[in-house]
Scaffold this motif. Structure first.
Motif, PDB file in Angstrom:
ATOM      1  N   SER A 419       4.710   0.437 -75.860  1.00 30.31           N
ATOM      2  CA  SER A 419       3.333  -0.789 -75.675  1.00 30.31           C
ATOM      3  C   SER A 419       4.024  -2.695 -75.950  1.00 30.31           C
ATOM      4  CB  SER A 419       2.357  -0.268 -77.038  1.00 30.31           C
ATOM      5  OG  SER A 419       3.154  -1.591 -78.415  1.00 30.31           O
ATOM      6  N   ASN A 422       4.943  -3.108 -72.456  1.00 29.06           N
ATOM      7  CA  ASN A 422       3.593  -3.006 -70.985  1.00 29.06           C
ATOM      8  C   ASN A 422       2.870  -4.497 -71.504  1.00 29.06           C
ATOM      9  OD1 ASN A 422       1.629  -2.617 -69.559  1.00 29.06           O
ATOM     10  ND2 ASN A 422       0.185  -2.370 -72.112  1.00 29.06           N
ATOM     11  N   HIS A 499     -10.113   1.526 -75.568  1.00 26.51           N
ATOM     12  CA  HIS A 499      -8.240   2.151 -74.805  1.00 26.51           C
ATOM     13  C   HIS A 499      -8.047   2.693 -73.967  1.00 26.51           C
ATOM     14  CE1 HIS A 499      -3.680   2.530 -76.221  1.00 26.51           C
ATOM     15  NE2 HIS A 499      -4.067   1.139 -77.078  1.00 26.51           N
ATOM     16  N   ALA A 500      -6.999   2.724 -73.518  1.00 26.89           N
ATOM     17  CA  ALA A 500      -6.418   3.396 -72.012  1.00 26.89           C
ATOM     18  C   ALA A 500      -6.345   4.921 -73.140  1.00 26.89           C
ATOM     19  CB  ALA A 500      -5.680   3.068 -71.285  1.00 26.89           C
ATOM     20  N   GLY A 505      -1.750   0.049 -74.033  1.00 28.43           N
ATOM     21  CA  GLY A 505      -2.212  -0.587 -73.455  1.00 28.43           C
ATOM     22  C   GLY A 505      -3.102  -1.536 -74.415  1.00 28.43           C
ATOM     23  N   SER A 533      -3.274  -2.355 -69.096  1.00 29.05           N
ATOM     24  CA  SER A 533      -2.691  -0.624 -69.827  1.00 29.05           C
ATOM     25  C   SER A 533      -1.352  -0.614 -68.849  1.00 29.05           C
ATOM     26  CB  SER A 533      -3.577   0.872 -69.712  1.00 29.05           C
ATOM     27  OG  SER A 533      -3.891   0.670 -68.512  1.00 29.05           O
ATOM     28  N   LYS A 534      -0.561  -0.053 -68.844  1.00 30.29           N
ATOM     29  CA  LYS A 534       0.256   0.984 -68.366  1.00 30.29           C
ATOM     30  C   LYS A 534       0.319   1.421 -67.175  1.00 30.29           C
ATOM     31  CE  LYS A 534       4.710   3.152 -69.490  1.00 30.29           C
ATOM     32  NZ  LYS A 534       5.524   4.458 -70.254  1.00 30.29           N
ATOM     33  N   LYS A 536      -2.257   0.439 -64.909  1.00 26.35           N
ATOM     34  CA  LYS A 536      -2.789  -0.679 -63.725  1.00 26.35           C
ATOM     35  C   LYS A 536      -2.356  -0.472 -63.005  1.00 26.35           C
ATOM     36  CE  LYS A 536      -1.424  -5.382 -64.168  1.00 26.35           C
ATOM     37  NZ  LYS A 536      -1.681  -6.391 -63.939  1.00 26.35           N
ATOM     38  N   ILE A 543     -10.619   6.037 -70.068  1.00 29.68           N
ATOM     39  CA  ILE A 543     -10.494   5.247 -70.859  1.00 29.68           C
ATOM     40  C   ILE A 543     -11.537   6.091 -72.213  1.00 29.68           C
ATOM     41  CG2 ILE A 543     -11.030   2.455 -71.870  1.00 29.68           C
ATOM     42  CD1 ILE A 543      -8.626   3.074 -69.965  1.00 29.68           C
TER      43      ILE A 543
END
Length: 581
Positions: A419, A422, A499-500, A505, A533-534, A536, A543
């Motif tokens: 995270s 990211n 949140h993803a 993210g 987020s990772k 993207k 989500i």
């Protein structure tokens, strides 16, 4: 699109319109390869941005200032000495190259008027900003180029200034039928290549655009086109050149489906007609908007190299540890069998004699009551043999319990580090990076806290805030400290948290203020959560969203880690194009 000669010509035209005859009030150097000149002209103040950044070199006006270092760099001091209060008397683009020369008249140390030349060379990794004296000597440069860096041209104080080496191309302003025919027939290559390799200041993108306007495939080879094609191509090239000469520029930014800027141009590009476009009168505004994120990502990458290395090293260490744990787990996967051996030996205690090496008996723990052989230590009594197996079982059972805890901790650490990694791939300010360093220190991944410089006050990083089309305020966390702040300090029970799904993210929050949130706002916020987020760069990202009351702090207490329930999931395209506050 790189800043080619056409874009530079458009910039030069805008500069001449706004600052020719103006005076330089202030000079700052916020980054090692960047300058901002404050110029006053006709009662207006302008901020001129000059960059020799190897990835994004450019010249244009900016609306926002950048924070300067407490102690000005040497090059900045030299510029202040020679150019402060100087008058801009001329702005030139020599030979349609990616170069802008500013001629600045100022009073020298003797009290006499002299004209210095500030040369901005926009040439990728060879970009530079050079101050040249009236008699042609280099006073200083933002990048010194010695012989060991270039045997062709040195840029050092005290040396004679030499213009950047010519590429022996033709200026498009000198385009005529003869040189065009020669360039097209010169060698077997794509027609777009024949244009940008023959003419100064024409980028591959603009060469392809000229072909597209002429109704030709840019990938066609020169041998494949007939006379009529030559004429179409030449006529379209002439049309572009005439627009340049007559200053008929039409700057625009081109966006992909996620709302990310992918290209810019001084002219409207037909080859991107299916893309979203934004026409802007000012080429400076185009460049400022286009490079805003790219520049921040580059600076973030430069300033976080050590953090990336630290995180990667920790990830590699944890992955290696995970391999060791998995091997240990495989080694103890038969632990229950040792308990069975102990039970069977105990059940047959009177038939086992000391000195036996094997017990053959019925395994009454097996549903088929199959016969089983159990190895015995001939030096031990039956009871001791049973205890030996019980001890081994208990030891491996404890190991198994410890492994579960270690696996859980390891996975949490890996997710947490992922995270942070990211986060480092997003555009970050200096204050954001400092917060991430502090966060890693508090998490135990950095041993020594970064000490603030004397007199420097810690600056809190600002949260990203957006306003949805329906008027709802949306928060986005830029690091795990901000994620915690948004979720556990700013959020109220009925705010919408996003949140993803199952990947690192940002925490995203819709402030409801007691109002019913429309699906359109949830979709906008979900696209933001996907973008930060990772995943993207994926076409669709899952989500999760729920009321904040359903979000709890993760048992590990790690920053940014949560558990949540009673959620819904939306699959959306990542998009950053929500109105920024």
């Amino acid at each position: 699109m790189p800043l080619d000669g056409i874009a530079v010509s458009s910039i030069k035209h805008e500069l001449k319109t706004k600052i020719l005859g103006g005076r330089i009030d202030k000079i700052g150097q916020p980054e090692p390869d960047e300058l901002i000149l404050s110029i006053r002209n006709n009662g207006q103040n302008h901020r001129l941005f000059l960059s020799a950044n190897p990835s994004n070199p450019r010249v244009h006006f900016v609306t926002k200032n950048k924070e300067n270092p407490i102690i000005a760099p040497l090059f900045c001091m030299v510029l202040r000495k020679h150019l402060q209060n100087g008058k801009i008397t001329s702005i030139i683009q020599p030979k349609f190259e990616r170069i802008i020369e500013f001629y600045i008249e100022s009073v020298n140390e003797m009290g006499d008027l002299s004209t210095k030349k500030l040369v901005v060379e926009i040439m990728g990794k060879h970009s530079n900003i050079i101050l040249v004296s009236q008699d042609g000597m280099v006073l200083d440069a933002i990048k010194h180029v010695s012989y060991d860096k270039s045997s062709l041209r040195q840029v050092l104080p005290g040396r004679d200034f030499e213009p950047a080496p010519s590429q022996n191309k033709i200026s498009p302003l000198e385009l005529n039928q003869e040189n065009f025919e020669i360039s097209i027939k010169a060698k077997e290559q794509k027609i777009s290549e024949s244009i940008y390799k023959s003419y100064t200041g024409i980028s591959p993108v603009m060469a392809s655009e000229i072909c597209t306007r002429a109704g030709l495939n840019p990938s066609l080879h020169t041998s494949e086109i007939v006379y009529e094609n030559h004429k179409q191509l030449y006529d379209m090239f002439v049309s572009v050149v005439n627009d340049i000469k007559e200053k008929q520029f039409a700057p625009e930014i081109i966006y992909d489906k996620s709302g990310k800027p992918v290209e810019f141009s001084a002219f409207s590009l037909d080859m991107y007609k299916t893309f979203d476009k934004k026409m802007i009168d000012s080429i400076s505004e185009v460049l400022e908007n286009f490079y805003k994120e790219k520049d921040q990502v580059y600076r973030t990458s430069q300033k976080t190299t050590d953090l990336r290395k630290l995180i990667q090293n920790n990830i590699e260490r944890l992955v290696k540890k995970k391999g060791i744990l998995l091997k240990t787990q495989r080694d103890i996967e038969n632990r229950e069998l040792y308990k069975v051996y102990g039970e069977l030996i105990t059940a047959n205690i009177y038939s086992v004699k000391k000195g036996m090496t094997m017990l053959r008996t019925i395994n009454f723990y097996d549903e088929n009551h199959a016969e089983i052989e159990i190895e015995l230590d001939s030096t031990l009594t039956p009871s001791e043999n049973a205890q030996k197996y019980f001890k081994r079982y208990n030891k491996e059972k404890r190991t198994h319990i410890a492994l579960i805890e270690q696996f859980s901790q390891l996975e949490e650490d890996l997710f947490y580090l992922d995270s942070v990694l990211n986060t480092l791939n997003s555009p970050l300010l200096e204050s954001d990076i400092k917060e991430i360093r502090e966060e890693l220190y508090e998490a135990g991944f950095i041993k020594k806290r970064t000490q603030a410089k004397k007199g420097e006050k810690p600056k809190k990083s600002a949260l990203l805030t957006y306003t949805s089309k329906d008027g709802f305020l949306v928060y986005v966390g830029k690091n795990n400290k901000q994620n915690d702040e948004i979720t556990f300090k700013i959020a109220e029970s009925w705010d919408i948290w996003l949140h993803a799904k199952n990947i690192p993210g940002s925490h995203v929050l819709i402030k409801t203020e007691g109002r019913e949130v429309l699906d359109s706002t949830i979709e906008e916020a979900a696209k933001l959560a996907a973008y930060y987020s990772k995943s993207k760069d994926e076409s669709l990202v899952a989500i999760d969203y729920t009321a904040k009351k359903n979000v709890k702090k993760h048992p590990s207490k790690k920053l940014g880690m949560v558990t949540y329930e009673n959620y819904k999931t939306a699959n959306v395209e990542p998009r950053s194009g929500v109105e920024h506050e």
